[in-house]
Design a protein around this motif. Structure first.
Motif, PDB file in Angstrom:
ATOM      1  N   LEU A  50      46.845  43.301  44.153  1.00  0.00           N
ATOM      2  CA  LEU A  50      47.398  44.681  44.371  1.00  0.00           C
ATOM      3  C   LEU A  50      48.301  44.987  43.282  1.00  0.00           C
ATOM      4  O   LEU A  50      48.601  46.337  43.217  1.00  0.00           O
ATOM      5  CB  LEU A  50      47.542  45.659  45.640  1.00  0.00           C
ATOM      6  N   GLY A  51      49.673  44.250  43.646  1.00  0.00           N
ATOM      7  CA  GLY A  51      50.755  44.735  42.507  1.00  0.00           C
ATOM      8  C   GLY A  51      50.459  44.324  40.712  1.00  0.00           C
ATOM      9  O   GLY A  51      50.500  45.095  40.166  1.00  0.00           O
ATOM     10  N   GLY A  52      49.506  43.591  41.022  1.00  0.00           N
ATOM     11  CA  GLY A  52      49.194  43.399  39.618  1.00  0.00           C
ATOM     12  C   GLY A  52      48.104  44.635  38.865  1.00  0.00           C
ATOM     13  O   GLY A  52      48.201  45.239  37.749  1.00  0.00           O
ATOM     14  N   TYR A  53      47.232  45.084  39.384  1.00  0.00           N
ATOM     15  CA  TYR A  53      46.210  45.750  38.970  1.00  0.00           C
ATOM     16  C   TYR A  53      47.027  47.054  39.619  1.00  0.00           C
ATOM     17  O   TYR A  53      46.723  48.323  38.347  1.00  0.00           O
ATOM     18  CB  TYR A  53      45.326  45.490  40.122  1.00  0.00           C
ATOM     19  N   ALA A  54      47.959  47.550  39.939  1.00  0.00           N
ATOM     20  CA  ALA A  54      49.151  48.575  39.660  1.00  0.00           C
ATOM     21  C   ALA A  54      49.279  48.716  38.846  1.00  0.00           C
ATOM     22  O   ALA A  54      49.321  49.891  38.553  1.00  0.00           O
ATOM     23  CB  ALA A  54      49.342  47.985  41.702  1.00  0.00           C
ATOM     24  N   LEU A  93      52.086  31.025  58.492  1.00  0.00           N
ATOM     25  CA  LEU A  93      51.410  30.432  57.276  1.00  0.00           C
ATOM     26  C   LEU A  93      50.454  31.449  56.566  1.00  0.00           C
ATOM     27  O   LEU A  93      48.764  31.708  57.027  1.00  0.00           O
ATOM     28  CB  LEU A  93      50.552  29.418  57.590  1.00  0.00           C
ATOM     29  N   SER A  94      50.503  32.137  55.814  1.00  0.00           N
ATOM     30  CA  SER A  94      49.878  33.250  54.900  1.00  0.00           C
ATOM     31  C   SER A  94      49.049  33.014  53.527  1.00  0.00           C
ATOM     32  O   SER A  94      49.303  32.655  52.756  1.00  0.00           O
ATOM     33  CB  SER A  94      50.464  34.021  54.432  1.00  0.00           C
ATOM     34  N   PHE A  95      47.673  33.490  53.751  1.00  0.00           N
ATOM     35  CA  PHE A  95      46.712  32.940  53.084  1.00  0.00           C
ATOM     36  C   PHE A  95      46.226  34.490  52.107  1.00  0.00           C
ATOM     37  O   PHE A  95      45.547  34.380  51.237  1.00  0.00           O
ATOM     38  CB  PHE A  95      45.657  32.296  53.106  1.00  0.00           C
ATOM     39  N   ALA A  96      47.522  35.444  51.800  1.00  0.00           N
ATOM     40  CA  ALA A  96      47.054  36.554  51.922  1.00  0.00           C
ATOM     41  C   ALA A  96      47.726  36.569  50.125  1.00  0.00           C
ATOM     42  O   ALA A  96      47.762  38.204  49.957  1.00  0.00           O
ATOM     43  CB  ALA A  96      47.485  38.016  52.665  1.00  0.00           C
ATOM     44  N   THR A  97      48.544  35.488  50.093  1.00  0.00           N
ATOM     45  CA  THR A  97      49.250  35.933  48.738  1.00  0.00           C
ATOM     46  C   THR A  97      48.158  36.731  47.745  1.00  0.00           C
ATOM     47  O   THR A  97      49.185  37.385  46.903  1.00  0.00           O
ATOM     48  CB  THR A  97      49.877  35.068  48.370  1.00  0.00           C
ATOM     49  N   PRO A  98      47.401  35.946  46.980  1.00  0.00           N
ATOM     50  CA  PRO A  98      46.563  36.671  46.152  1.00  0.00           C
ATOM     51  C   PRO A  98      46.123  37.906  46.112  1.00  0.00           C
ATOM     52  O   PRO A  98      46.308  38.613  45.610  1.00  0.00           O
ATOM     53  CB  PRO A  98      45.660  35.597  46.093  1.00  0.00           C
ATOM     54  N   ALA A  99      45.803  37.858  47.670  1.00  0.00           N
ATOM     55  CA  ALA A  99      45.605  39.450  47.492  1.00  0.00           C
ATOM     56  C   ALA A  99      46.667  40.553  47.417  1.00  0.00           C
ATOM     57  O   ALA A  99      46.371  41.545  46.710  1.00  0.00           O
ATOM     58  CB  ALA A  99      45.388  39.885  48.992  1.00  0.00           C
ATOM     59  N   PHE A 100      47.660  40.334  47.463  1.00  0.00           N
ATOM     60  CA  PHE A 100      49.174  41.130  47.524  1.00  0.00           C
ATOM     61  C   PHE A 100      49.973  41.227  45.790  1.00  0.00           C
ATOM     62  O   PHE A 100      49.865  42.034  45.458  1.00  0.00           O
ATOM     63  CB  PHE A 100      50.198  40.430  48.082  1.00  0.00           C
ATOM     64  N   MET A 101      48.897  40.246  45.559  1.00  0.00           N
ATOM     65  CA  MET A 101      49.190  39.728  44.049  1.00  0.00           C
ATOM     66  C   MET A 101      48.129  40.645  43.112  1.00  0.00           C
ATOM     67  O   MET A 101      48.676  41.020  41.843  1.00  0.00           O
ATOM     68  CB  MET A 101      48.998  38.231  43.161  1.00  0.00           C
ATOM     69  N   PHE A 160      43.373  35.000  55.362  1.00  0.00           N
ATOM     70  CA  PHE A 160      42.381  34.159  54.463  1.00  0.00           C
ATOM     71  C   PHE A 160      41.159  35.316  53.885  1.00  0.00           C
ATOM     72  O   PHE A 160      40.991  35.266  52.544  1.00  0.00           O
ATOM     73  CB  PHE A 160      40.908  32.852  54.750  1.00  0.00           C
ATOM     74  N   VAL A 161      40.405  35.673  55.328  1.00  0.00           N
ATOM     75  CA  VAL A 161      39.876  37.498  54.807  1.00  0.00           C
ATOM     76  C   VAL A 161      40.294  37.796  54.133  1.00  0.00           C
ATOM     77  O   VAL A 161      39.291  38.963  53.458  1.00  0.00           O
ATOM     78  CB  VAL A 161      38.915  37.554  56.360  1.00  0.00           C
ATOM     79  N   LEU A 162      41.563  38.554  54.084  1.00  0.00           N
ATOM     80  CA  LEU A 162      41.781  39.384  53.572  1.00  0.00           C
ATOM     81  C   LEU A 162      42.457  39.186  51.872  1.00  0.00           C
ATOM     82  O   LEU A 162      41.550  39.735  51.544  1.00  0.00           O
ATOM     83  CB  LEU A 162      43.594  39.489  53.290  1.00  0.00           C
ATOM     84  N   THR A 163      41.769  38.285  51.592  1.00  0.00           N
ATOM     85  CA  THR A 163      42.430  37.572  50.205  1.00  0.00           C
ATOM     86  C   THR A 163      40.271  37.897  49.701  1.00  0.00           C
ATOM     87  O   THR A 163      40.531  38.631  48.359  1.00  0.00           O
ATOM     88  CB  THR A 163      42.806  36.104  49.768  1.00  0.00           C
ATOM     89  N   GLU A 164      38.925  37.546  50.539  1.00  0.00           N
ATOM     90  CA  GLU A 164      38.416  37.678  50.291  1.00  0.00           C
ATOM     91  C   GLU A 164      38.317  38.637  49.884  1.00  0.00           C
ATOM     92  O   GLU A 164      37.302  39.092  49.124  1.00  0.00           O
ATOM     93  CB  GLU A 164      37.554  36.487  50.661  1.00  0.00           C
ATOM     94  N   ILE A 165      38.519  39.646  51.559  1.00  0.00           N
ATOM     95  CA  ILE A 165      38.173  41.282  50.906  1.00  0.00           C
ATOM     96  C   ILE A 165      38.417  41.851  50.039  1.00  0.00           C
ATOM     97  O   ILE A 165      37.599  42.499  49.254  1.00  0.00           O
ATOM     98  CB  ILE A 165      38.083  41.492  52.257  1.00  0.00           C
ATOM     99  N   LEU A 166      39.506  41.505  49.909  1.00  0.00           N
ATOM    100  CA  LEU A 166      40.523  42.128  48.430  1.00  0.00           C
ATOM    101  C   LEU A 166      39.393  41.370  46.752  1.00  0.00           C
ATOM    102  O   LEU A 166      38.652  42.841  45.865  1.00  0.00           O
ATOM    103  CB  LEU A 166      41.285  41.446  48.157  1.00  0.00           C
ATOM    104  N   GLN A 167      38.917  40.797  46.635  1.00  0.00           N
ATOM    105  CA  GLN A 167      38.468  40.105  45.299  1.00  0.00           C
ATOM    106  C   GLN A 167      36.904  41.040  45.599  1.00  0.00           C
ATOM    107  O   GLN A 167      36.369  41.128  44.335  1.00  0.00           O
ATOM    108  CB  GLN A 167      38.008  38.329  45.385  1.00  0.00           C
TER     109      GLN A 167
END
Lengths: 254, 336
Positions: free
Chosen positions: B71-75, B61-69, B122-129
């Motif tokens: 990365l893709g969006g900003y790139a 169960l991945s909470f990292a989807t927004p982090a990758f979104m 979850f933490v990945l998403t928080e860190i990327l934000q």
């Protein structure tokens, strides 16, 4: 320790040398050595907590040893990951029923063949006699966790053999089986040995051990307490004190 | 005696791709801006949910989807701001940048299972934000990035509402094709990891390789969703890529059904539309998601797609004595 009798130097399949495993300060295995020749069968017995399952875990790379070596056909496989050890030919079965629960019997076997690199008609031909013998052949379409417990257990063994092992490590294959079903374990072991596979069997069922194993080792608190033919070893006072007395009572109750 | 070829597409894969092909016509079928906006958001939600779905196939169960979104969006947006507006370049970039980041990241986080994997993603998403907020020179910080040039296709500007939607539909179609190809080709491998990873490994399956592959592709698909979101909103902003979005996409995938590729698509379609009708009362949407999630967990583990598959099976074999009873548990997993 000298290599166990039965393993002729040069043709042994699996050789375990001075194996040790410690979890922090806890000594789980210490100075374990033995060898298995092709088609050889070694029984490993011992009270609960003696380190039997840990021995299988260490040999199959689930957990790294703290010392010692594991050689397969002369090649050092110590510390290799589980999938690599399996591909090289050392495959285990599990104490609990272990199948792919949501998959059919057919898919279970098909996965075991595919993951071990043996998919294809030859693989199926190799396991077909076992599927027939255990009555699994007519139930290929059934979901594996809907099978009776005994059949799930036999399917678990069949999966291990489907992975084309040179050495099979069986963790309590008879546990949980009805007495009448336990002869299937005999059948399984005889079949795989006849195919040249070496077998190490961890088991609590003393009748089965006596029946099947030409030699056994007794583990107690992580060390080898005794080694030799079961009739001889099981008669020793220290072995009885450490294990057999307690378990014989437990076995009757079960 | 052998099981069928592992890589063959089933009806569900074909249906998913057919649906997105049909959606390609929507920009020309209607001029209603509200409909176009809802469809666009459904497509973005579905892409993000497909990314979640891939990982769920392996019981992760991945909470990292927004982090990758993000990365893709900003790139993609940064590329347009640096003069690269060609979609044939920026769409692949929106996939590849998060996918390349996921590769080393996967080596770290894919060792984890269960609740530990959930927490770390979850933490990945928080860190990327946090990183987005803290790097204003590159990412605009709290202002995000806005006013970037519209993407172009072979020199033609894709700036009107119709083109934006058509681009989103094309990306969603691509995401569906990639997801279908991956999950169908490795169906048995993923299912084995989901059902009994320890057994799969002890039979010789190189489990980490499949997990890494899934993680990388899931990251790439999330990245396309991120670009699609930025392209629709005409801005990329850190608040678009937070933990709340992770929860939403997971809810789409689970309520829709984790056992079939149609699940995340159905979930996103239904829930995005419903939350749109709830309009300003956004808090009610969250409450509804929660209720639906409880309902699915209690009575229909296979979600919408699983329930529909079970119903279809029941209708097909109404008289077979063991039919419905035998079909139910299988359907509960989405009839995979």
């Amino acid at each position: 320790m000298e290599p166990a009798a039965g393993a002729v130097a040069g043709v042994e399949e699996l050789r375990v040398e001075n194996l040790a495993k410690r979890f922090g300060g806890l000594r789980v295995l210490e100075g374990i050595s033995f060898a298995l020749a092709p088609g050889d069968l070694l029984g490993v017995i011992g009270p609960n907590g003696a380190g039997k399952t840990t021995l299988i875990n260490v040999i199959t790379g689930r957990t790294p040893p703290s010392g010692g070596r594991i050689l397969l056909g002369g090649q050092d496989i110590t510390g290799r990951p589980t999938h690599a050890v399996s591909r090289l030919g050392v495959v285990r079965s599990f104490q609990q029923t272990n199948t792919f629960k949501a998959a059919s019997v057919r898919e279970n076997v098909s996965r075991a063949l595919r993951f071990s690199g043996g998919a294809g008609p030859q693989g199926w031909a190799r396991v077909a006699p076992l599927l027939d013998a255990f009555g699994l052949a007519p139930r290929l379409g059934e979901q594996s966790d809907k099978l009776p417990y005994g059949l799930q257990k036999m399917l678990g063994l069949t999966l291990a053999y489907a992975a084309n092992p040179k050495v099979l490590l069986l963790d309590e294959p008879a546990a949980g089986l009805e007495r009448s079903e336990r002869t299937r374990v005999d059948e399984f072991v005889r079949h795989v040995r006849a195919c040249g596979c070496s077998v190490l069997i961890v088991e609590h069922d003393m009748d089965l051990v006596r029946r099947l194993c030409p030699r056994i080792i007794v583990l107690d608190a992580g060390v080898v307490l005794a080694e030799g033919p079961p009739a001889e070893v099981l008669a020793r006072q220290d072995v009885i004190a450490a294990y057999v007395g307690a378990d014989a009572a437990g076995d009757e109750a079960a | 005696m052998e099981a069928r070829s592992p890589s063959r597409w089933g009806a569900q894969e074909w249906a998913a791709v057919a649906m997105f092909l049909a959606v390609l016509a929507v920009p020309w079928a209607t001029d209603d801006l509200l409909v176009q906006s809802i469809v666009n958001r459904v497509l973005i939600g579905a892409m993000a949910a497909l990314s979640v779905f891939i990982m769920l196939r392996m019981d992760l169960l991945s909470f990292a989807t927004p982090a990758f979104m993000a990365l893709g969006g900003y790139a993609a947006v940064l590329l347009t701001m640096h003069g690269v507006t060609e979609v044939l370049l920026i769409v692949p970039a929106s996939f590849l940048v998060p996918a390349l980041v996921a590769l080393p990241l996967g080596a770290l986080v894919l060792r984890l299972r269960g609740v530990y994997f959930v927490l770390v993603t979850f933490v990945l998403t928080e860190i990327l934000q946090l990183v987005l907020f803290m790097t204003p020179r590159l990412t605009g910080g709290a202002d995000g990035l806005a006013g970037f040039p519209a993407p172009t296709l072979l020199g033609t500007e894709l700036s009107d509402a119709r083109s934006v939607l058509a681009l989103a539909a094309a990306m969603a179609l691509l995401a569906a094709v990639i997801t279908a190809a991956l999950t169908a080709h490795f169906r048995q491998h993923f299912a084995a990891i989901e059902e009994n990873e320890v057994l799969a490994e002890s039979l010789g399956l190189v489990v980490w390789r499949y997990k890494a592959m899934g993680f990388v592709v899931a990251a790439g698909i999330a990245g396309m969703a991120g670009f699609s979101l930025g392209n629709m909103l005409l801005t990329v902003h850190p608040t678009s890529f937070g933990a709340q979005q992770a929860v939403d996409t997971i809810v789409y995938a689970i309520i829709g059904g984790r056992g079939s590729i149609l699940g995340p698509i159905a979930g996103a379609s239904l829930l995005v539309t419903v939350s749109d009708f709830l309009g300003n009362q956004g808090q009610y949407a969250q409450g509804l998601f929660g209720l639906l999630l409880i309902l699915v967990t209690l009575v229909a583990r296979g979600g919408i797609a699983g329930a529909v598959a079970a119903l279809a099976r029941r209708l097909r074999a109404p008289r077979a004595a063991a039919g419905p009873a035998a079909a139910a548990p299988e359907a509960a997993r989405g009839g995979a």
